[in-house]
Design an enzyme around this catalytic site. Sequence first.
Site, mmCIF file in Angstrom:
data_model
loop_
_atom_site.group_PDB
_atom_site.id
_atom_site.type_symbol
_atom_site.label_atom_id
_atom_site.label_comp_id
_atom_site.label_asym_id
_atom_site.label_seq_id
_atom_site.Cartn_x
_atom_site.Cartn_y
_atom_site.Cartn_z
ATOM 1 N N SER A 72 62.981 20.113 -47.103
ATOM 2 C CA SER A 72 64.661 20.311 -46.802
ATOM 3 C C SER A 72 64.820 21.175 -45.395
ATOM 4 C CB SER A 72 65.116 21.004 -47.980
ATOM 5 O OG SER A 72 66.709 21.253 -47.930
ATOM 6 N N TYR A 109 65.006 29.728 -51.191
ATOM 7 C CA TYR A 109 64.724 28.519 -51.115
ATOM 8 C C TYR A 109 64.357 27.753 -49.808
ATOM 9 C CZ TYR A 109 65.733 23.212 -51.694
ATOM 10 O OH TYR A 109 65.573 22.068 -51.596
#
Length: 271
Positions: A130, A156
Amino acid sequence: MPRTIVITGASDGIGAAAARRLVRHGHQVVLVGRSAEKTAAVADELGVPSFVADFAELAQVRRLAEELLGACPRIDVLANNAGGIMGDRTLTVDGYEKTFQVNHLAPFLLTELLMPALVAGRATVIQTASRAAQVFSRFDVDDLQNAERYAPHRAYGNGKLANILFTEELQRRYGDQGISAVAFHPGVVATGFAGDTTHVLRRIYHGRLKRLFTVSPERGADQLVWLAEGTPGETFAPGAYYEHRRITTGVRRKADPGAARELWERSAAMV
């Protein structure tokens, strides 16, 4: 030529969308999901085998690997697609911070355990990373458990950067055995992602802003399908990280040059 393609995180979102396309293209797809009910529903729809494992428990990952090796002595593509952003900092039953384990440590272990089948298939190993790796990460190889200044988005981002570093090191260690590792950013995809967190990202993925900032799972699955069907060295460069089907290098500056090797060694010691 049809390929045997294992996709984790395949019970919904881009994993399920990619599976549908790949089945239509004639490939032998194997689904892995956390929810038995949701995974079975997609598998029944497509007429393909499926397995269930919760990556928050490494014993389930080990069982999954045994089951996959029994079913697939040769794997042409492994798509490590499972992952997510969590809420408050919690430890798994294995004693590791949940975001780190689900996004990195569990797929690291699964990949290592499946290596005989991956080498037999001269496999492409895909990491769903990501852009959060560049935007949110504060990567510290001495704080892989995100114990210092924990925040869901930072943990994350660190997990997604770990995916990219793992890709680099996997290529360095196993490239001469035919393994081709690659990572990609699917976009901000409208899925169940961020459903388990109170972070502001939940509002983007599930609130009124959803239509403004997200793309469909089908569009998000585009690069996963492209890489799964691609030819290493022609379609994509092994060891690289892609956005919009183009190599992106800026995210690599978020970690020290030796971080990939150190992350691998520490991960191996943990599992």
